[in-house]
Design a protein around this motif. Structure first.
Motif, PDB file in Angstrom:
ATOM      1  N   ASP A 186       0.833  -1.203   0.000  1.00 15.78           N
ATOM      2  CA  ASP A 186       0.000   0.000   0.000  1.00 15.78           C
ATOM      3  C   ASP A 186       0.865   1.250   0.000  1.00 15.78           C
ATOM      4  OD1 ASP A 186      -2.405  -1.408   0.008  1.00 15.78           O
ATOM      5  OD2 ASP A 186      -2.388  -1.615   2.195  1.00 15.78           O
ATOM      6  N   ARG A 187       1.988   1.187   0.696  1.00 15.88           N
ATOM      7  CA  ARG A 187       2.909   2.337   0.727  1.00 15.88           C
ATOM      8  C   ARG A 187       3.845   2.331  -0.465  1.00 15.88           C
ATOM      9  NH1 ARG A 187       6.329   1.843   5.570  1.00 15.88           N
ATOM     10  NH2 ARG A 187       7.196   3.831   4.818  1.00 15.88           N
ATOM     11  N   HIS A 188       4.200   1.160  -0.962  1.00 17.81           N
ATOM     12  CA  HIS A 188       5.178   1.046  -2.050  1.00 17.81           C
ATOM     13  C   HIS A 188       4.530   0.259  -3.184  1.00 17.81           C
ATOM     14  CE1 HIS A 188       8.016   2.460   0.962  1.00 17.81           C
ATOM     15  NE2 HIS A 188       7.643   1.458   1.742  1.00 17.81           N
ATOM     16  N   ARG A 189       3.783   0.958  -4.016  1.00 21.68           N
ATOM     17  CA  ARG A 189       2.950   0.290  -5.020  1.00 21.68           C
ATOM     18  C   ARG A 189       3.761  -0.366  -6.135  1.00 21.68           C
ATOM     19  NH1 ARG A 189      -2.347   1.098  -4.283  1.00 21.68           N
ATOM     20  NH2 ARG A 189      -2.960   2.723  -2.803  1.00 21.68           N
ATOM     21  N   ASP A 190       5.006   0.064  -6.303  1.00 23.61           N
ATOM     22  CA  ASP A 190       5.855  -0.594  -7.306  1.00 23.61           C
ATOM     23  C   ASP A 190       6.612  -1.771  -6.717  1.00 23.61           C
ATOM     24  OD1 ASP A 190       7.719   0.693  -5.728  1.00 23.61           O
ATOM     25  OD2 ASP A 190       8.463   2.030  -7.299  1.00 23.61           O
ATOM     26  N   LYS A 230       3.885  -6.578 -10.069  1.00 22.14           N
ATOM     27  CA  LYS A 230       2.976  -5.483  -9.735  1.00 22.14           C
ATOM     28  C   LYS A 230       2.685  -4.584 -10.934  1.00 22.14           C
ATOM     29  CE  LYS A 230       1.076  -4.609  -6.686  1.00 22.14           C
ATOM     30  NZ  LYS A 230      -0.306  -5.076  -6.385  1.00 22.14           N
ATOM     31  N   ARG A 231       3.529  -4.605 -11.930  1.00 20.87           N
ATOM     32  CA  ARG A 231       3.292  -3.797 -13.131  1.00 20.87           C
ATOM     33  C   ARG A 231       2.363  -4.504 -14.109  1.00 20.87           C
ATOM     34  NH1 ARG A 231       8.526  -2.936 -14.948  1.00 20.87           N
ATOM     35  NH2 ARG A 231       8.657  -1.035 -13.694  1.00 20.87           N
ATOM     36  N   GLU A 266      14.281   0.415   2.356  1.00 22.02           N
ATOM     37  CA  GLU A 266      14.144   0.404   3.807  1.00 22.02           C
ATOM     38  C   GLU A 266      13.200  -0.694   4.284  1.00 22.02           C
ATOM     39  OE1 GLU A 266      13.520   3.054   1.850  1.00 22.02           O
ATOM     40  OE2 GLU A 266      15.442   4.081   2.132  1.00 22.02           O
ATOM     41  N   ASP A 267      12.273  -1.126   3.440  1.00 19.56           N
ATOM     42  CA  ASP A 267      11.264  -2.116   3.825  1.00 19.56           C
ATOM     43  C   ASP A 267      11.407  -3.389   2.998  1.00 19.56           C
ATOM     44  OD1 ASP A 267       8.963  -3.098   5.160  1.00 19.56           O
ATOM     45  OD2 ASP A 267       7.639  -2.371   3.567  1.00 19.56           O
TER      46      ASP A 267
END
Length: 289
Positions: free
Chosen positions: A142-146, A250-251, A151-152
């Protein structure tokens, strides 16, 4: 340094191909380009070739440190052909290739350079090194859609396996010291991955020689280059920590809506340290201590 074309660079490479190891980074999109180049510069490559579209920006410090060569995968430029052209122009040099948002790790890379590691590997009469492409992915999509976040970043700590690599020219008997390796996102989401792209092994590090050719499946026409070890003992292997598969899943419209998180019970935060990859069995120190 900027070059007009790959052919122009290879015609007049200057000192870029005078001494190895040389890294080729193929830039497919604008995600984590600078970090990937900085990582490989810090790893100790003598030269880094950034093969990328002309319109993509680079940070000033990165731009000053690399040989930038126009190259556009989306427009049909073939990275296999490009690697083979560099091989032909640099006989005897150790070469490496990867893509943006990919990061090479090898045993003890925090305190030793890639050149030191390859010097040892050469003394063991090896001309190539197996690398496992270890999938990285953002923990929070949700925070990193790509699916990319340094960091995560997370990886799978289990689910890796190998199968015999059969030789169709020898009655499908298993090839000597060759295996097909699987795991990570390409295994967990195999219904979205073409069969020919499910392997995670790649001969990323190799020494150029006349007639050597990279093939589209990340193997070479010299079968000894495709082996994981010499006949008499285990050899060094390395790992390429890669967001490439997560980005693609995700793309791709056929998979993105089926994936709400890549995390599962065997996910672990990536520590950006070779010790974690050694502990998970994702690379092998061989006789190098």
């Amino acid at each position: 340094m900027q070059h007009a074309t790959l052919s122009a660079f290879l015609k007049e490479p200057g000192t870029a191909l005078a001494k190895g190891p040389v890294a080729m980074i193929f830039v497919e999109d604008q995600i984590e380009v600078d970090s990937a180049i900085r990582h490989h510069l810090d790893t100790g490559f003598q030269s880094v070739l950034a093969l990328m579209p002309s319109g993509f920006p680079l940070a000033p410090d990165v731009s000053a440190a690399v040989h930038r060569i126009p190259f556009d995968v989306a427009a049909g430029d073939n990275y296999v052909d490009a690697v083979n052209k560099v091989i032909a122009a640099a006989p005897g040099l150790w070469l490496y290739y990867c893509f943006n948002a990919e990061y090479l790790f090898f045993p003890f890379c925090e305190t030793r350079t890639v050149g030191e590691m390859l010097a040892f590997h050469t003394e063991e009469r090896r001309d190539a090194m197996l690398t496992y492409v270890v999938d990285l992915y953002a923990g929070d999509l949700d925070r990193h859609r790509d699916a990319v976040s340094l960091e995560d970043a997370h990886l799978d700590r289990s689910g890796y396996y190998a199968l015999a690599r059969n030789d169709p020219d020898n009655h499908n008997h298993p090839r000597d010291r060759q295996l097909d390796f699987f795991g990570g996102l390409r295994w967990r989401y195999e219904e979205h991955i073409p069969v020919e792209r499910r392997k995670i092994d790649r001969i990323s590090l190799f020494r150029a020689q006349p007639g050597l050719q990279l093939r589209p499946d990340h193997t070479f026409n010299d079968e000894e280059y495709n082996t994981y070890a010499c006949p008499w003992h285990h050899n060094l292997t390395a790992a390429v920590a890669s967001f490439r598969t997560a980005k693609a899943l995700k793309r791709n419209p056929g998979s993105t809506f089926d994936i709400h998180t890549f995390k599962w019970h065997n996910s672990a935060p990536f520590e950006w340290h070779s010790r974690q990859l050694l502990d998970l069995g994702l690379m092998e120190p061989g006789q190098w201590f």
